[in-house]
Design a protein around this motif. Structure first.
Motif, PDB file in Angstrom:
ATOM      1  N   TRP A 166       0.805  -1.231   0.000  1.00  0.00           N
ATOM      2  CA  TRP A 166       0.000   0.000   0.000  1.00  0.00           C
ATOM      3  C   TRP A 166       0.836   1.279   0.000  1.00  0.00           C
ATOM      4  CZ3 TRP A 166       0.576  -2.384   4.907  1.00  0.00           C
ATOM      5  CH2 TRP A 166       1.159  -1.587   5.873  1.00  0.00           C
ATOM      6  N   GLY A 167       2.137   1.156   0.117  1.00  0.00           N
ATOM      7  CA  GLY A 167       2.981   2.357   0.141  1.00  0.00           C
ATOM      8  C   GLY A 167       4.012   2.326   1.257  1.00  0.00           C
ATOM      9  N   SER A 171       5.233   6.079   1.927  1.00  0.00           N
ATOM     10  CA  SER A 171       3.948   6.781   1.858  1.00  0.00           C
ATOM     11  C   SER A 171       3.603   7.503   3.160  1.00  0.00           C
ATOM     12  CB  SER A 171       2.820   5.802   1.506  1.00  0.00           C
ATOM     13  OG  SER A 171       2.560   4.924   2.593  1.00  0.00           O
ATOM     14  N   THR A 180       2.555   4.846  -3.410  1.00  0.00           N
ATOM     15  CA  THR A 180       1.394   3.995  -3.201  1.00  0.00           C
ATOM     16  C   THR A 180       1.780   2.548  -3.493  1.00  0.00           C
ATOM     17  OG1 THR A 180      -0.969   3.767  -3.696  1.00  0.00           O
ATOM     18  CG2 THR A 180       0.486   4.191  -5.563  1.00  0.00           C
TER      19      THR A 180
END
Ligand code: SF4
Length: 379
Positions: A166-167, A171, A180
């Protein structure tokens, strides 16, 4: 297809230096146990691998620290790294590739062409989207372009680690590059996510081997995580759970409760909201090599909503507060794994995993300290 990789030479799995037949069977048994497969499916997996039915793997690196690769290769188990290189045909991996520059680019093109539609794409690292993706470019192409290109011809896509899922760390706020995960780039495509910082190598092995031996991916949750590894919370099978239910907590590092091995919830443990199997499958084949086993609260590294977002020592809501039917013994060493030590009766996958872990321990790894030894992981 075979390209030169550092530390890799052609050879059958059971004959590679440092790996004998027993070690070969043992590692595959552990990988099969990790995904909850029974004896006959495990035998099929061993047979498929022994026959040389190794999945072609193309492994891409983007924004990351290479910790997932290091976790895969820098293990303490003798020969595990070499065996991993035998279980899969690692046809492109930038960290391990001997080639560089244009030669490396050619390796990627060749690997894609020779196994088009059949290879497993493993993505390690986040993908930056901001400003057209210019913050991660390889060979003049953006990570977005490379990922879309390689994924289009892949039979399966696995995002290994929290960054690719997800990152991850790249992120974290303020996320200057718009980092990402692979699923967010490959919208509409099935992406298996194996979050963790790092991901456990056996989860990857189990997923890849199931795909090659049985022709299917494991059952996934709504975030793309295999349920065999991410179906339960840490809190549900934590060796300190009995202390939580009895109200015995460490309140600060080094206090009496901490030294007694009490529950770490009040130090900010994210275990009650973190789905992972770290407590039954430790890292580096070392007893207690996982955060809670070493006396540190779980950081929630498999959860996008927690890791690198919720402060380390902030407490979380208890997702499933009902106590389990059985508990690990309160004085058990953290790494003593078994159906009881796992703390969750009736969960076959966890029991099978514990059995596989114990099986390996009993053969090659140093024996865990006996109950009552000072080094039992009760920090
Ligand atoms: Fe284990 Fe953390 Fe749950 Fe305490 S709060 S029992 S240390 S997972």
């Amino acid at each position: 297809m075979s390209v030169a990789l550092w530390g890799s030479t052609p050879g059958a799995a059971s004959t590679r230096e440092g790996i004998d037949r027993r070690g070969f069977v043992q590692i595959i048994t552990m990988a099969a146990a990790a995904i909850g497969l029974g004896e006959s499916a495990t035998a099929s997996m061993i047979e498929a691998v022994a026959k040389g039915a190794k999945p072609s793997v193309i492994w891409l690196h983007f924004q990351e620290c290479t910790g997932c690769t290091e976790s895969l290769l820098r293990t303490s188990h003798p020969g595990l790294a070499e065996l991993i290189l035998d279980l899969v045909s690692l046809d492109y991996h930038e960290t391990l590739l001997a080639a560089a520059g244009h030669q490396a680019e050619k390796c990627l093109k060749d690997a894609m062409a020779q196994n088009a539609g059949k290879y497993i794409l493993v993505v390690e690292g986040a993908i930056p989207e901001k400003d057209g993706g210019i913050y991660c470019m390889i060979g003049g192409r953006t990570a977005i372009d490379i990922l879309n290109d390689v994924a289009a011809k892949a039979a399966a896509v696995i995002a290994i680690g929290s960054c690719a899922s997800w990152g991850g760390i790249p992120s974290a706020a303020p996320n200057p590059t718009g980092a990402t995960g692979a699923p967010m780039i490959l919208k509409g495509k099935t992406v298996v996510t194996l979050p963790g910082c790092p991901a456990n190598p056996y989860i990857f092995l189990g997923t890849a081997l199931q795909f090659v031996a049985l022709g299917k991916l494991p059952e996934l949750d709504e975030l793309g995580r295999p349920k065999f590894a991410y179906g339960r919370t840490i809190h549900e099978h934590c060796p300190r759970r009995a202390h939580f239910d009895a109200g015995r907590f460490a309140h600060q590092f080094g206090d009496d409760g901490h030294r007694q091995g009490y529950c770490l919830y009040k130090l900010g443990c994210k275990g009650p909201a973190t789905h992972a199997n770290c407590s039954t499958l430790h890292f580096g084949e070392m007893t207690d090599a996982w955060p809670i086993g070493l006396g540190h609260p779980c950081f929630g590294c498999t959860e996008q909503k927690l890791a690198f977002k919720v402060p380390l020592h902030e407490t979380v809501d208890i997702e499933r507060p009902t106590p389990p039917d059985t508990y690990p013994a309160v004085d058990a060493p953290q790494g003593r794994i078994g159906a009881v030590a796992a703390g969750v009766a009736g969960l076959a996958a966890g029991a099978a995993l514990g059995a596989g872990y114990r099986f390996a321990k009993s053969h090659d790894a140093p024996k865990p300290p006996a109950a009552g030894d000072s080094g039992g992981g009760q920090s």
